[in-house]
Every structure is written in structure tokens, then in C-alpha cells.
Write an enzyme that holds these catalytic residues in place. Sequence first.
Site, PDB file in Angstrom:
ATOM      1  N   CYS A  72       0.843  -1.205   0.000  1.00  0.00           N
ATOM      2  CA  CYS A  72       0.000   0.000   0.000  1.00  0.00           C
ATOM      3  C   CYS A  72       0.876   1.253   0.000  1.00  0.00           C
ATOM      4  O   CYS A  72       1.793   1.358   0.812  1.00  0.00           O
ATOM      5  CB  CYS A  72      -0.907  -0.024   1.225  1.00  0.00           C
ATOM      6  SG  CYS A  72      -1.883   1.475   1.420  1.00  0.00           S
ATOM      7  N   CYS A  75       0.504   2.952   3.601  1.00  0.00           N
ATOM      8  CA  CYS A  75       0.932   2.408   4.901  1.00  0.00           C
ATOM      9  C   CYS A  75       1.838   1.187   4.777  1.00  0.00           C
ATOM     10  O   CYS A  75       2.144   0.543   5.781  1.00  0.00           O
ATOM     11  CB  CYS A  75      -0.290   2.068   5.757  1.00  0.00           C
ATOM     12  SG  CYS A  75      -1.183   0.599   5.181  1.00  0.00           S
ATOM     13  N   CYS A 121      -7.504  -0.406   1.243  1.00  0.00           N
ATOM     14  CA  CYS A 121      -6.559  -0.997   2.190  1.00  0.00           C
ATOM     15  C   CYS A 121      -7.227  -1.152   3.552  1.00  0.00           C
ATOM     16  O   CYS A 121      -7.850  -0.222   4.056  1.00  0.00           O
ATOM     17  CB  CYS A 121      -5.331  -0.087   2.299  1.00  0.00           C
ATOM     18  SG  CYS A 121      -4.224  -0.568   3.630  1.00  0.00           S
ATOM     19  N   CYS A 124      -5.259   1.440   6.264  1.00  0.00           N
ATOM     20  CA  CYS A 124      -5.301   2.908   6.220  1.00  0.00           C
ATOM     21  C   CYS A 124      -6.486   3.451   5.416  1.00  0.00           C
ATOM     22  O   CYS A 124      -6.681   4.664   5.359  1.00  0.00           O
ATOM     23  CB  CYS A 124      -3.986   3.472   5.686  1.00  0.00           C
ATOM     24  SG  CYS A 124      -3.755   3.267   3.911  1.00  0.00           S
ATOM     25  N   CYS A 144      -8.996  -4.966 -10.087  1.00  0.00           N
ATOM     26  CA  CYS A 144      -8.492  -3.965 -11.025  1.00  0.00           C
ATOM     27  C   CYS A 144      -7.942  -2.797 -10.202  1.00  0.00           C
ATOM     28  O   CYS A 144      -8.704  -2.028  -9.625  1.00  0.00           O
ATOM     29  CB  CYS A 144      -9.647  -3.517 -11.919  1.00  0.00           C
ATOM     30  SG  CYS A 144      -9.135  -2.419 -13.230  1.00  0.00           S
TER      31      CYS A 144
HETATM   32 ZN   LIG Z   1      -2.755   1.168   3.505  1.00  0.00          ZN
END
Ligand SMILES: [Zn+2]
Length: 155
Positions: A72, A75, A121, A124, A144
Site C-alpha cells: 500500500c 501504509c 486498504c 489505512c 483492477c
Molecule cells: Zn494502507
Amino acid sequence: MKTSLFLVVIVAFVSCTQAQSKNAKKFEVIRTEAEWKKMLTAEQYHVTREQGTERPFTNAYNSNHEKGIYTCIGCDLQLFSSDHKFESGTGWPSFYKPLIKKNVEISKDGAFGMERDEVHCGRCGSHLGHVFNDGPKPTGHRYCMNSASLKFQKI
Ligand SMILES: [Zn+2]
């Protein structure tokens, strides 16, 4: 004139209810808008924090065939693996499953009058992309993703 005002109200209502459902959850990583803007590029901010979509084909990871892990951008949580990446032809990096299921959360997205499953995510809340049911075996899913939401770490 009246019609356009009506549309504005509808769009505002949809955006508002979406924001509420996602904001209702307390994410482990919480940053202020100023902090997000400082750590992300303008495009990364638009995609991850404003649920934007980057341009197809010209993004960083659509044609990336190296072995590695996609984390990510917000984070560093591990989200996807090159082992599950496939050529979808859409112009965005596509995976048939997340690396660790609980790291990736799904919510309903009614934007643009389409019912889609929004992917973000789990740590976060950064918007990653959408998931569809037209992917390859063994899952049949197509995650996607926006390259702007991801960071690639070569193995
Ligand atoms: Zn994250």
C-alpha cells in the site's frame, strides 16, 4: 437548469453516504488530509483519498512482469503478489486474488450509477480500485488496481 441541480444533489448525496460508510470504520493508520498530501504525490492523493482512477496503460505497473510484492502506498501493508497478477487487457494492474485476504477490504460503490465493489486498504483506508467477477480461474475475480495506490517491492 432544474435537471442539473437535481443531478448535483444526487451526486452530493451519493458521495456523502459513501464517505460516511467508509469513514464509520476506524482504520489502524489515521492521518490528517494535510499529512496525506505531504506524503503522497497529487495523483496518488487523488486516487487513494478521493477515490480517483488513474489513466489506463500509461501507469507504472500495468506492464510490470517482475516478481515481487505490491504494498500500500499509504501504509506499506502487503496487498498483492506478482504470483496472482494476470494480463486483463484493461490497462490497469490486475490480480485474481489479494496476497492476504484480510489486508484488502471491499465496500459498495454506487458512483456513476454503477453498483461496483470498491477495494481499499484494510489498514489505512486508501482506495485501491475495484473488484469484478470476470477474472480468470481459480477465483474468477479481477482486482483492477491503480498503480498509484501501490508500491512494488522486487523479490
Ligand atoms: Zn494502507
